[in-house]
Design an enzyme around this catalytic site. Structure first.
Site, PDB file in Angstrom:
ATOM      1  N   SER A 139      51.159  -3.538  43.534  1.00 32.48           N
ATOM      2  CA  SER A 139      52.879  -3.806  43.054  1.00 32.48           C
ATOM      3  C   SER A 139      53.436  -2.869  43.718  1.00 32.48           C
ATOM      4  O   SER A 139      52.650  -1.984  43.604  1.00 32.48           O
ATOM      5  CB  SER A 139      52.918  -4.030  41.514  1.00 32.48           C
ATOM      6  OG  SER A 139      54.430  -3.879  41.565  1.00 32.48           O
ATOM      7  N   TYR A 171      52.887  -1.918  33.488  1.00 28.24           N
ATOM      8  CA  TYR A 171      52.331  -2.289  34.227  1.00 28.24           C
ATOM      9  C   TYR A 171      51.958  -1.339  35.737  1.00 28.24           C
ATOM     10  O   TYR A 171      51.122  -1.941  36.612  1.00 28.24           O
ATOM     11  CB  TYR A 171      53.444  -3.212  34.282  1.00 28.24           C
ATOM     12  CG  TYR A 171      53.275  -4.265  35.607  1.00 28.24           C
ATOM     13  CD1 TYR A 171      51.920  -4.988  35.949  1.00 28.24           C
ATOM     14  CD2 TYR A 171      53.887  -4.041  36.842  1.00 28.24           C
ATOM     15  CE1 TYR A 171      51.962  -6.232  37.537  1.00 28.24           C
ATOM     16  CE2 TYR A 171      53.997  -4.675  38.597  1.00 28.24           C
ATOM     17  CZ  TYR A 171      52.731  -5.972  37.922  1.00 28.24           C
ATOM     18  OH  TYR A 171      52.299  -6.739  39.779  1.00 28.24           O
TER      19      TYR A 171
END
Length: 282
Positions: free
Chosen positions: A165, A178
């Site tokens: 990501s 995350y």
């Protein structure tokens, strides 16, 4: 026409040069979103795909979509093998990969896509939320990559792509668990790439930004929106998206297929951001 709800339909048109004929690739997180788009595009390019996920119903839908991509072309769905898999279970990972190779032949590559999102400010974040992110986004990547790397190393060929990501390198308020877990997956993949390079195996990373998947839609349900993500939020130190759109899963899959393909034969340890410019390509 390709739509956000129709991942992978780009197929051959997205990759006129990337031919995966009769290569066997494993895709984790393949039941939906980016993973499903990767699996469908690989099948459309002639690959044999072993698709794994915890979502067995989603894997069933993947079988249906694979057949629909080429009506009447039975070999499309025949090239798809699926199995339920929790990437947190190292023993089960090894077992399923052995079964996949027994069914589809030796592996030539891996797209490690499985991942989860937990939102929350650090002061309110629970131990369970933190642990779930790391168990799946980091340790799960380790389990699958280790099992595949052992096999590819023996054959001295292959490619691995980890879907990380852009949050791995750009801080995001409310996304510490995350972002940290994806940073771990990114750096792990680079280290793996160094170790496997002498064996002729490439390891790269694709780092998406906001993509129209169930994960993104869940964030919108918490109070964000497509328009807010595109515009950005200076109060949260978050840039908008210069291309003024949310990515489609098939756009991320296109980057994954490129890095898995022979067209990227001299690329390894690379982190390819596919985020419409949201992190100014840092």
């Amino acid at each position: 026409m390709n739509t956000p709800s129709d991942p992978g339909r780009l197929g051959a048109a997205a990759h006129p040069l990337a031919d995966f004929q009769d290569r066997h690739l494993l895709v984790t997180g393949a039941a939906s979103g980016i993973g499903a788009a990767v699996a469908r595009q690989l099948i459309a390019r002639g690959a044999r795909v072993s698709a794994v996920d915890l979502d067995e119903a989603g894997l069933g839908r993947l079988h249906t979509h694979a057949a629909q991509d080429a009506p009447g072309h039975a070999s499309r769905s025949a090239r798809l093998w699926t199995a339920p898999l929790d990437v947190r279970d190292a023993g089960r990972v090894d077992q399923v990969i052995a079964q996949a190779e027994a069914a589809q032949g030796p592996l030539h590559g891996l797209a490690s896509v499985a991942g989860v999102l937990e939102m929350g400010e650090v002061a309110e974040l629970t131990d369970a939320q933190w642990q779930r992110c790391f168990d799946i986004n980091a340790t799960g990547v380790f389990h699958v990559c280790r099992a595949v790397a052992r096999r590819l190393r023996e054959r001295r060929e292959g490619a691995i792509v980890t879907v990380s990501s852009n949050a791995a390198t750009t801080p995001r308020a409310g996304m510490a668990a995350y972002a940290a877990s994806k940073a771990a997956a990114t750096q792990f993949s680079r280290c793996l790439g160094l170790e496997l390079a002498p064996h002729g195996i490439r390891v790269n990373i694709v780092s998406p930004g906001s993509t129209d998947t169930a994960m993104q839609q869940a964030m919108w349900a918490l109070g964000s929106s497509r328009e807010a993500v595109i515009a950005g939020d200076p109060g949260r130190w978050r840039l908008g998206i210069p291309l003024a759109k949310i990515a489609r899963p098939d756009e991320i899959a296109a980057a994954v297929l490129f890095l898995l393909s022979d067209q990227a034969s001299h690329i390894t340890l690379h982190d390819l951001r596919v985020d419409g410019g949201a992190t100014l390509d840092r």
